[in-house]
Scaffold this motif. Sequence first.
Motif, mmCIF file in Angstrom:
data_model
loop_
_atom_site.group_PDB
_atom_site.id
_atom_site.type_symbol
_atom_site.label_atom_id
_atom_site.label_comp_id
_atom_site.label_asym_id
_atom_site.label_seq_id
_atom_site.Cartn_x
_atom_site.Cartn_y
_atom_site.Cartn_z
ATOM 1 N N GLN A 162 0.843 -1.188 0.000
ATOM 2 C CA GLN A 162 0.000 0.000 0.000
ATOM 3 C C GLN A 162 0.880 1.240 0.000
ATOM 4 O O GLN A 162 1.895 1.290 0.708
ATOM 5 N N VAL A 163 0.499 2.233 -0.783
ATOM 6 C CA VAL A 163 1.159 3.534 -0.768
ATOM 7 C C VAL A 163 0.167 4.564 -0.234
ATOM 8 O O VAL A 163 -0.970 4.648 -0.722
ATOM 9 N N VAL A 164 0.589 5.296 0.764
ATOM 10 C CA VAL A 164 -0.292 6.252 1.439
ATOM 11 C C VAL A 164 0.026 7.666 0.980
ATOM 12 O O VAL A 164 1.169 8.123 1.071
ATOM 13 N N ASP A 165 -0.993 8.357 0.480
ATOM 14 C CA ASP A 165 -0.848 9.732 0.012
ATOM 15 C C ASP A 165 -2.031 10.552 0.524
ATOM 16 O O ASP A 165 -3.179 10.135 0.355
ATOM 17 N N PRO A 166 -1.777 11.671 1.181
ATOM 18 C CA PRO A 166 -0.479 12.292 1.431
ATOM 19 C C PRO A 166 0.321 11.567 2.500
ATOM 20 O O PRO A 166 -0.249 10.847 3.333
ATOM 21 N N PRO A 167 1.653 11.753 2.507
ATOM 22 C CA PRO A 167 2.519 11.060 3.450
ATOM 23 C C PRO A 167 2.166 11.296 4.912
ATOM 24 O O PRO A 167 2.388 10.414 5.760
ATOM 25 N N ALA A 168 1.599 12.458 5.206
ATOM 26 C CA ALA A 168 1.259 12.790 6.597
ATOM 27 C C ALA A 168 0.221 11.840 7.185
ATOM 28 O O ALA A 168 0.053 11.768 8.405
ATOM 29 N N GLN A 169 -0.472 11.097 6.334
ATOM 30 C CA GLN A 169 -1.500 10.174 6.811
ATOM 31 C C GLN A 169 -0.990 8.752 6.996
ATOM 32 O O GLN A 169 -1.774 7.840 7.247
ATOM 33 N N LEU A 170 0.338 8.566 6.922
ATOM 34 C CA LEU A 170 0.894 7.218 7.017
ATOM 35 C C LEU A 170 0.541 6.548 8.336
ATOM 36 O O LEU A 170 0.098 5.394 8.355
ATOM 37 N N ARG A 171 0.746 7.230 9.432
ATOM 38 C CA ARG A 171 0.491 6.595 10.730
ATOM 39 C C ARG A 171 -0.996 6.289 10.911
ATOM 40 O O ARG A 171 -1.356 5.253 11.468
ATOM 41 N N GLU A 172 -1.839 7.187 10.444
ATOM 42 C CA GLU A 172 -3.275 6.936 10.516
ATOM 43 C C GLU A 172 -3.640 5.691 9.708
ATOM 44 O O GLU A 172 -4.423 4.843 10.159
ATOM 45 N N ALA A 173 -3.068 5.574 8.517
ATOM 46 C CA ALA A 173 -3.341 4.416 7.662
ATOM 47 C C ALA A 173 -2.801 3.137 8.293
ATOM 48 O O ALA A 173 -3.435 2.072 8.225
ATOM 49 N N ALA A 174 -1.623 3.222 8.907
ATOM 50 C CA ALA A 174 -1.042 2.051 9.558
ATOM 51 C C ALA A 174 -1.883 1.611 10.747
ATOM 52 O O ALA A 174 -2.099 0.407 10.953
ATOM 53 N N GLN A 175 -2.375 2.567 11.524
ATOM 54 C CA GLN A 175 -3.226 2.233 12.658
ATOM 55 C C GLN A 175 -4.522 1.579 12.180
ATOM 56 O O GLN A 175 -4.989 0.585 12.761
ATOM 57 N N GLU A 176 -5.093 2.127 11.105
ATOM 58 C CA GLU A 176 -6.334 1.566 10.557
ATOM 59 C C GLU A 176 -6.117 0.132 10.074
ATOM 60 O O GLU A 176 -6.936 -0.761 10.347
ATOM 61 N N LEU A 177 -5.018 -0.110 9.365
ATOM 62 C CA LEU A 177 -4.709 -1.453 8.896
ATOM 63 C C LEU A 177 -4.474 -2.396 10.069
ATOM 64 O O LEU A 177 -4.982 -3.535 10.091
ATOM 65 N N ALA A 178 -3.729 -1.932 11.049
ATOM 66 C CA ALA A 178 -3.428 -2.768 12.216
ATOM 67 C C ALA A 178 -4.693 -3.133 12.973
ATOM 68 O O ALA A 178 -4.832 -4.257 13.479
ATOM 69 N N GLU A 179 -5.632 -2.213 13.055
ATOM 70 C CA GLU A 179 -6.887 -2.500 13.752
ATOM 71 C C GLU A 179 -7.700 -3.558 13.011
ATOM 72 O O GLU A 179 -8.379 -4.380 13.634
ATOM 73 N N LYS A 180 -7.626 -3.545 11.684
ATOM 74 C CA LYS A 180 -8.292 -4.605 10.905
ATOM 75 C C LYS A 180 -7.671 -5.960 11.232
ATOM 76 O O LYS A 180 -8.379 -6.941 11.465
ATOM 77 N N VAL A 181 -6.340 -6.008 11.233
ATOM 78 C CA VAL A 181 -5.640 -7.253 11.537
ATOM 79 C C VAL A 181 -5.960 -7.710 12.953
ATOM 80 O O VAL A 181 -6.162 -8.912 13.211
#
Length: 263
Positions: free
Chosen positions: A184-203
């Motif tokens: 996955q590529v997250v854009d804008p970069p500033a949302q990387l941690r938010e995207a990682a947290q969201e993915l981790a919560e799914k897992v």
Amino acid sequence: MTYETIKVERHGRVGWLINARPEVLNAMNNAMRDELADAWLELDRDPSVRVIVHTGEGRAFQTGADLAEIANDGVGMQRYQDSLMNFDLHFTSWHQNVSKPVIAAVNGICAGGGLHFVADADIVIAASDATFFDPHVSVGQVTAIEVIGLAKKIPFEAVMRMALVGSHERMNAQRALELGLVSQVVDPPAQLREAAQELAEKVARNSPAAMAATKKALWAALELGLTDACKVGTQHLVGMWGHHDQTEGPLAFVEKREPRWAE
């Protein structure tokens, strides 16, 4: 525990391991090497954590060994000779046999030894401005362990090119996505941690025991041939039979509710 070169945080069921030497692009000195080993085990042993996210502060995810320390402290790379010759390494999740899912969230520069953490993570995502390269040969060093790990995940040609071109070419996030280096590529970069947290919560919604067994089966497959890997995978599959989660999952599906996994 208290750390000086990294940060350990917990956000719900998600544990975060954050490289925290931004002034040197999160280069790994001897202290960070030791602290990473402890932090992986701390999070893996914490029953409140189901998934671990690894990222960095500032402009870089991780840039490998701290060359200033190596060049100036009079010890250099010799301090690592025994651990390397005995393959007694402890600074990545794979080295530490972490059983929980590990997500690498690559921000900015990932270079050299930083690729260890990409090769050894279970899932890798990246900010759109992330770049990947291996400068070892450009500073007179041999690259081996991290690129060998990558060669188990992405095409050999891409790994060899990275290893031999060195610091003179950088792979961008989009190319990393095309090669399967990241998912996955997250854009804008500033949302990387938010995207990682969201993915981790799914897992984290899934059975911890089933995920641990699945992770073992898949990593074992990288070590073995097809038939042997399937035999080992079958052992992990059957090993879940009779476990609370193995019966709870189908029951929750039939009853149309969230499953209550064993901790």
